[in-house]
Design an enzyme around this catalytic site. Structure first.
Site, mmCIF file in Angstrom:
data_model
loop_
_atom_site.group_PDB
_atom_site.id
_atom_site.type_symbol
_atom_site.label_atom_id
_atom_site.label_comp_id
_atom_site.label_asym_id
_atom_site.label_seq_id
_atom_site.Cartn_x
_atom_site.Cartn_y
_atom_site.Cartn_z
ATOM 1 N N ASP A 31 1.065 -1.497 0.096
ATOM 2 C CA ASP A 31 -0.020 0.302 -0.330
ATOM 3 C C ASP A 31 0.862 1.390 0.014
ATOM 4 O O ASP A 31 1.886 1.019 0.534
ATOM 5 C CB ASP A 31 -0.615 -0.117 1.526
ATOM 6 N N ILE A 32 0.287 2.546 -0.679
ATOM 7 C CA ILE A 32 0.901 3.806 -1.190
ATOM 8 C C ILE A 32 1.472 4.559 0.159
ATOM 9 O O ILE A 32 1.473 5.482 0.147
ATOM 10 C CB ILE A 32 0.463 3.789 -1.706
ATOM 11 N N ASN A 87 -12.745 -3.110 3.183
ATOM 12 C CA ASN A 87 -13.974 -2.192 3.187
ATOM 13 C C ASN A 87 -14.324 -2.110 1.786
ATOM 14 O O ASN A 87 -14.142 -1.990 0.965
ATOM 15 C CB ASN A 87 -13.157 -0.768 2.861
ATOM 16 N N GLY A 93 -16.242 3.161 3.999
ATOM 17 C CA GLY A 93 -14.394 3.553 3.190
ATOM 18 C C GLY A 93 -13.822 3.237 2.358
ATOM 19 O O GLY A 93 -12.488 3.493 1.880
ATOM 20 N N GLN A 94 -14.683 2.410 1.317
ATOM 21 C CA GLN A 94 -13.627 2.006 -0.079
ATOM 22 C C GLN A 94 -13.467 3.072 -0.575
ATOM 23 O O GLN A 94 -14.086 3.616 -0.986
ATOM 24 C CB GLN A 94 -15.149 0.913 -0.420
ATOM 25 N N HIS A 100 -10.531 -5.823 -3.050
ATOM 26 C CA HIS A 100 -9.221 -5.389 -2.684
ATOM 27 C C HIS A 100 -9.145 -6.110 -0.758
ATOM 28 O O HIS A 100 -9.404 -5.283 0.521
ATOM 29 C CB HIS A 100 -8.592 -4.668 -2.969
ATOM 30 N N HIS A 102 -6.650 -5.505 2.303
ATOM 31 C CA HIS A 102 -5.457 -5.563 3.090
ATOM 32 C C HIS A 102 -4.882 -6.882 4.150
ATOM 33 O O HIS A 102 -6.308 -7.068 4.888
ATOM 34 C CB HIS A 102 -6.275 -4.018 4.049
HETATM 35 P P1 AMP Z 1 -9.813 1.202 0.709
HETATM 36 O O1 AMP Z 1 -9.740 2.453 1.191
HETATM 37 O O2 AMP Z 1 -10.657 -0.284 1.204
HETATM 38 O O3 AMP Z 1 -10.458 1.655 -0.741
HETATM 39 O O4 AMP Z 1 -8.361 1.361 0.800
HETATM 40 C C1 AMP Z 1 -7.629 1.559 -0.915
HETATM 41 C C2 AMP Z 1 -5.758 1.585 -0.454
HETATM 42 O O5 AMP Z 1 -5.310 1.544 -2.020
HETATM 43 C C3 AMP Z 1 -5.757 3.281 0.471
HETATM 44 O O6 AMP Z 1 -4.864 2.403 1.784
HETATM 45 C C4 AMP Z 1 -4.843 3.525 -0.651
HETATM 46 O O7 AMP Z 1 -3.482 3.632 0.222
HETATM 47 C C5 AMP Z 1 -3.879 2.494 -0.986
HETATM 48 N N1 AMP Z 1 -3.382 2.832 -2.659
HETATM 49 C C6 AMP Z 1 -4.158 3.642 -3.436
HETATM 50 N N2 AMP Z 1 -3.458 4.235 -5.054
HETATM 51 C C7 AMP Z 1 -2.421 3.588 -4.541
HETATM 52 C C8 AMP Z 1 -1.400 3.092 -5.665
HETATM 53 N N3 AMP Z 1 -1.152 4.103 -6.182
HETATM 54 N N4 AMP Z 1 -0.112 2.120 -4.699
HETATM 55 C C9 AMP Z 1 -0.600 1.603 -3.977
HETATM 56 N N5 AMP Z 1 -1.918 1.254 -3.302
HETATM 57 C C10 AMP Z 1 -2.176 2.348 -3.478
#
Ligand code: AMP
Length: 114
Positions: A31-32, A87, A93-94, A100, A102
């Protein structure tokens, strides 16, 4: 045509990601914006937006995702435990409309979650 999600762009190698696991159906990368010392996102390569979008013939993919969790835990040595979060939808909070998990590890986690 709807715009590609950021995760679809990672699958298509249009943007970089720190990939930790890949097989024919699944991709996992860091995760970024990590919320724990280890924070992995695990996605199906098939672009399923959320649980509402899941179809009967996605059953095998859902099983493969959980098998991938098992493999990633082994690869990363998550023997002290990990938190698996999904999520789904606005209240959860998706942010990215591509199913996906986590996988969070490397510190203790509280319960109930926030
Ligand atoms: P969610 O809130 O469950 O939809 O999680 C989306 C996740 O994607 C968040 O934890 C972000 O930090 C992660 N995210 C968004 N863009 C990227 C990216 N380019 N590379 C890695 N993680 C990302």
């Amino acid at each position: 045509m709807t715009a590609k999600t950021v995760f679809q762009r990672i699958i298509d190698r249009e943007i970089p990601a720190d990939i930790v696991y890949e097989d024919a159906d699944c991709l996992a990368f860091r995760d970024i914006n990590p919320q724990a010392p280890i924070h992995i996102l695990l996605i199906p390569k098939k672009g399923i937006a959320d649980f509402e979008a899941i179809r009967e013939d996605d059953e095998a993919i859902l099983g493969k995702l959980l098998m991938a969790v098992r493999r990633i835990a082994e690869i990363l040595g998550l023997d002290k435990g990990f938190r698996l979060v999904l999520n789904n939808g606005r209240d959860a909070g998706q942010e990215v409309p591509h199913l996906h998990f986590h996988i969070l590890a490397g510190r203790p986690f509280g319960w109930p979650p926030g």
